[in-house]
Design an enzyme around this catalytic site. Structure first.
Site, PDB file in Angstrom:
ATOM      1  N   HIS A 241      35.959 -34.676  24.036  1.00 62.70           N
ATOM      2  CA  HIS A 241      35.274 -33.852  25.033  1.00 62.70           C
ATOM      3  C   HIS A 241      34.971 -32.461  24.508  1.00 62.70           C
ATOM      4  O   HIS A 241      33.852 -31.981  24.581  1.00 62.70           O
ATOM      5  CB  HIS A 241      36.160 -33.672  26.265  1.00 62.70           C
ATOM      6  CG  HIS A 241      36.674 -34.956  26.806  1.00 62.70           C
ATOM      7  ND1 HIS A 241      37.923 -35.089  27.339  1.00 62.70           N
ATOM      8  CD2 HIS A 241      36.091 -36.167  26.892  1.00 62.70           C
ATOM      9  CE1 HIS A 241      38.090 -36.323  27.734  1.00 62.70           C
ATOM     10  NE2 HIS A 241      37.000 -37.003  27.473  1.00 62.70           N
TER      11      HIS A 241
ATOM     12  N   ARG B 100      32.380 -45.347  10.324  1.00 59.84           N
ATOM     13  CA  ARG B 100      31.889 -43.968  10.293  1.00 59.84           C
ATOM     14  C   ARG B 100      32.934 -42.959  10.778  1.00 59.84           C
ATOM     15  O   ARG B 100      32.819 -41.769  10.538  1.00 59.84           O
ATOM     16  CB  ARG B 100      30.612 -43.834  11.130  1.00 59.84           C
ATOM     17  CG  ARG B 100      30.807 -44.127  12.597  1.00 59.84           C
ATOM     18  CD  ARG B 100      29.493 -44.271  13.339  1.00 59.84           C
ATOM     19  NE  ARG B 100      29.120 -43.066  14.050  1.00 59.84           N
ATOM     20  CZ  ARG B 100      28.225 -43.032  15.040  1.00 59.84           C
ATOM     21  NH1 ARG B 100      27.592 -44.131  15.401  1.00 59.84           N
ATOM     22  NH2 ARG B 100      27.942 -41.920  15.636  1.00 59.84           N
TER      23      ARG B 100
ATOM     24  N   CYS C 191      16.832 -41.423  15.013  1.00 59.58           N
ATOM     25  CA  CYS C 191      17.605 -40.461  15.801  1.00 59.58           C
ATOM     26  C   CYS C 191      19.033 -40.289  15.313  1.00 59.58           C
ATOM     27  O   CYS C 191      19.836 -39.659  15.971  1.00 59.58           O
ATOM     28  CB  CYS C 191      17.586 -40.849  17.274  1.00 59.58           C
ATOM     29  SG  CYS C 191      18.410 -42.414  17.609  1.00 59.58           S
TER      30      CYS C 191
HETATM   31  C1  PEP Z   1      23.337 -43.713  15.700  1.00 59.69           C
HETATM   32  O1  PEP Z   1      24.150 -44.636  15.651  1.00 59.69           O
HETATM   33  O2  PEP Z   1      22.706 -43.304  14.710  1.00 59.69           O
HETATM   34  C2  PEP Z   1      23.071 -43.026  16.965  1.00 59.69           C
HETATM   35  C3  PEP Z   1      22.100 -42.162  17.084  1.00 59.69           C
HETATM   36  O3  PEP Z   1      23.919 -43.303  18.007  1.00 59.69           O
HETATM   37  P1  PEP Z   1      25.400 -42.714  18.104  1.00 59.69           P
HETATM   38  O4  PEP Z   1      25.573 -41.718  17.007  1.00 59.69           O
HETATM   39  O5  PEP Z   1      25.516 -42.116  19.442  1.00 59.69           O
HETATM   40  O6  PEP Z   1      26.221 -43.932  17.924  1.00 59.69           O
HETATM   41 MG    MG Z   2      24.814 -45.457  17.474  1.00 61.35          MG
END
Ligand code: PEP
Ligand code: MG
Length: 756
Positions: free
Chosen positions: A369, A646, A683
């Site tokens: 958060h 990740r 994105c």
């Molecule tokens: C991504 O996986 O690249 C993404 C934009 O979504 P998030 O980072 O929210 O998993």
């Molecule tokens: Mg994602």
């Protein structure tokens, strides 16, 4: 008087005697000896000893009544050694009727402690850290009752504060005692929000000043406590009534939970009880907080840890009420660096934004958060700093390095000036980016690029104007759920989406439906048991399809919010075409539901898929005709392609997205989208980094959505890039057999004068 009990209920008289003894003019050792003598007498114990922690971590016997005097300053226990070490390690009291039979008992012949069976030890806690241990022992195998355990903790607390304040021991004796660290230190953690800052420490969990520990008048303190509790509840109620919408409309649920805890009988009773032992209301709050910490600290369950958090937060609020401030109006230095173990959803927003320069957290995660809010407010933040709170005192100078994920505690002047010059360079660069705010993103050779930003909270909306992004390419709706203590209701979801659309005005917004599950556990959402591999688990759309009620509720909120205007919605973690079909069907079902009720629908509805699962790469021909647009989530796409979690620092950096396989995959998606005329954007985080964004442009992408901090740098790159020349260079690099072509890409960009 019962064996070992205090002559009157509560150690008030004793505390007074201790204070008098400490205020005397005799040498420190004499005063300490007096203190242990009066404690022993008062508790009818044959032994009373004080151990203090040396800088090495060893606990040294500093004074004793009952053990052999020659052991003083000789007996030392390593951390965790013996019962004394165990009390310090666990930061909790230990009460035993037969100490020698306990496995942790460590016999020290020089102390002559063999005849003593009963043992009661309490940690000298400061800010939840044991700086020493107070022990009483009795010959007989007796059991200390609850009141005695309570009393010794109160005495230990008073001792801890007086030792730390230097009242009991002079500076000379304190030199090596670990009460307040003073050396420069560097702690390595994780960058949660980028940027650099320095300033003075403000402890979120503010300590109670030592002169304010002992009650002058117990009744007065009882009344103060009672009134403060009433004030606290009134404050929460006032916020419940008026404060909605502050945090994406969600502080409401958070505050409702706080209201419930503020009424918690156990908590109220512990506070009253602590005041009755002779403490001031403030000290009572602090003591109960320390006990909670010690009790909950061992819990592994994240839900229980959250509860500790709620109580800590309430304790802080109560202290602020007692201090006469209303919560959130604490007087802060203008260069505050807020330091906390962790922060709750609403905490950061309650501090005056302009005074908080940085944030350091002992715990938390980049997805926590506080980190989310810090990024939204553009406050540099470093978290996962082990032992942080133990190594800092209020007012210490600190540096927050949100670039390297480090914190410098009490830095040397040369370190500070190095950071200051880095900050100058940064602010110079920021000013350059700000100038580009209204410049359209067109490459040097005339290619128009759509540059959007990522968002997730109401506070992000401020960034929209500031960065000059043309829209929101990814609105992470789960943030509202994550900063909330319970499932956001339909009306609060609708209110947030409406606010987003209203603020964005004519700028397009792409909402991404809930991406929770896996490691993003929402305590209030009852899903099945914990998963072995959360990243590969029931996350995002998988959960949404398993719990269609949840997804439909969200879609209903989106449709309502976007009535009469454009709604763009996309689904995360689509791995099969069928999943997209099923999700899209739910949109149709909700549209039909709204229509039947005569509700106005969005004027334009666009439904898209996120490409985050490699499986889709080989089924784009089936997927693309069904979608209105797609958006590539490179963060996930590459974690799955390279099989590297990740969120795991051990593996997350092992591969470079600037590598032939990653870039070829992107090129393939771009080509298929171009062939079918499907709008495609990128994105993931890499769209916000100039070099990576440059690579994307050379692959033919014309729509990017970057984190707020990346919009300026990427736009500068766009304006300088001649893509025609760059594409030829990139085509060659894609044929490389190297695991990374980052270096070559940099060379190419520099050769073409691209601002990376
Ligand atoms: C991504 O996986 O690249 C993404 C934009 O979504 P998030 O980072 O929210 O998993
Ligand atoms: Mg994602």
């Amino acid at each position: 008087m019962p064996v070992g009990g205090l002559t009157t209920r509560g150690p008030r008289n004793l505390l007074r005697q201790i204070r008098e003894a400490m205020a005397g003019a005799s040498p420190a050792q004499d005063r300490l000896d007096t203190v242990v003598r009066i404690i022993a007498q008062s508790m009818v114990a044959e032994v009373c000893s004080i151990y203090l922690r040396r800088a090495s971590g060893d606990l040294e016997l500093f004074a004793t009544q009952g053990l052999k005097p020659e052991a003083v300053h000789k007996t030392r226990l390593r951390p965790g050694e013996g019962l004394v070490g165990e009390v310090a390690r666990s930061a909790a009291p230990i009460s035993l009727s037969d100490a020698p039979s306990h496995p942790s008992f460590s016999y020290r012949p020089e102390t002559g402690e063999d005849p003593y069976h009963a043992f009661l030890g309490a940690p000298l806690l400061r800010g939840g850290r044991a700086i020493g241990v107070l022990v009483v022992q009795n010959r007989s195998e007796r059991r200390y009752d609850e009141e005695e355990v309570e009393d010794i903790q109160t005495i230990a607390m008073v001792l801890a504060e007086t030792v730390a304040s230097g009242e009991l021991l002079g500076q000379e004796e304190l030199r090596d005692i670990e009460v307040a660290p003073h050396r420069p230190e560097r702690l390595k953690g994780q960058a949660f929000a980028e940027g650099l800052a320095y300033g003075h420490v403000v402890l979120h969990e503010a300590p109670v000043p030592p002169e304010n520990l002992l009650a002058e008048n117990q009744q007065v303190e009882e009344i103060r406590l009672r009134e403060a509790l009433i004030g606290l509840k009134a404050n929460i109620d006032a916020m419940l009534e008026g404060g909605q919408g502050k945090l994406a409309g969600q502080s409401f649920e958070v505050l409702e939970t706080y209201r419930m805890f503020a009424d918690d009988r156990g908590w109220n009773r512990s506070l009253e009880e602590a005041v009755r032992t002779g403490l001031t209301a403030e000290a009572a709050v602090d003591r109960v907080r320390n006990e909670h910490r010690a009790r909950f600290a061992k819990a592994r369950d994240p839900y229980i840890k959250e509860r500790l958090h709620d109580f800590e937060d309430l304790a802080n609020r109560l202290l602020r009420v007692l201090a006469g401030d209303s919560p959130g109006e604490r007087d802060l230095p203008p260069d505050s660096i807020l330091v906390a173990r962790n922060l709750g959803p609403a905490d950061l927003l309650e501090y005056p934004r302009h005074k908080i320069r940085g944030l350091l957290l002992e715990e938390g995660s980049a997805a926590s958060h506080a980190a989310i809010v810090a990024r939204a407010l553009q406050i540099p933040c470093v978290g996962r700093l082990m032992g942080l709170r133990d190594r800092l005192s209020e007012g210490d100078l600190v540096i927050v390095d949100g670039e390297t994920g480090e914190a410098y505690l009490r830095p040397r002047p040369d370190m500070l000036s190095a950071v200051q010059s880095r900050m100058e360079v940064r602010s110079h660069r920021q000013a350059e980016f700000a100038k580009l705010r209204d410049t359209p993103a067109i490459t040097a050779d005339g290619q128009r690029i759509t540059l959007h930003t990522n968002a997730g909270l109401a506070v992000d909306l401020e960034n929209l104007d500031a960065t000059g992004a043309e829209g929101i390419g990814l609105f992470r709706t789960e943030f509202q759920f994550m900063v909330s203590e319970e499932l956001p209701r339909l009306d609060s979801q609708t209110a947030l989406y409406k606010l987003v659309l209203d603020t964005a005005g004519t700028r397009p917004v792409t909402f991404r439906t809930l991406d929770i599950g896996g490691d993003k556990v929402l305590p209030y959402l009852e899903t099945t048991e914990r998963e072995e591999n959360p990243a590969l688990g029931r996350r995002a759309i998988r959960l949404g399809l398993d719990r269609p009620g949840l997804l439909r509720l969200q879609l209903r909120a989106l449709l309502t919010a976007a009535a009469g205007r454009e709604l763009r919605v996309m689904f995360p973690m689509i791995a099969t075409v069928d999943e997209f079909r099923a999700a899209r069907e739910l949109v149709d079902v909700e549209c039909a539901w709204a229509k039947r009720r005569g509700r106005e629908l969005p004027a334009l509805l666009r439904v898209g898929a996120m490409i985050e699962c490699p499986s889709l790469l080989w089924h784009l021909d089936a997927l693309l005709p069904l979608t209105d647009f797609v958006s590539i989530g490179t963060n996930d796409l590459f974690q799955y392609m390279f099989a590297a979690d990740r969120t795991n620092p051990l593996v997350s950096d092992r591969y470079d997205p600037m590598s032939p396989p990653a870039l070829r995959a992107l090129a393939e998606i771009q080509r298929k989208c171009a062939d079918t005329g499907t709008p495609v954007s990128v994105c993931g985080e890499l769209a916000g980094r100039p070099l990576e964004a440059f690579a994307l442009l050379t692959l033919g992408f014309t729509r990017l959505s970057a984190p707020a901090g990346g919009v300026g740098p990427v736009k500068r790159m766009i304006l300088s890039a001649d893509l025609a020349a760059a594409r030829r260079g990139m085509a060659n690099l894609l044929g490389s057999s190297s695991a990374s072509i980052r270096g070559e890409l940099e060379t190419l960009a520099r050769k073409l004068n691209v601002a990376i």
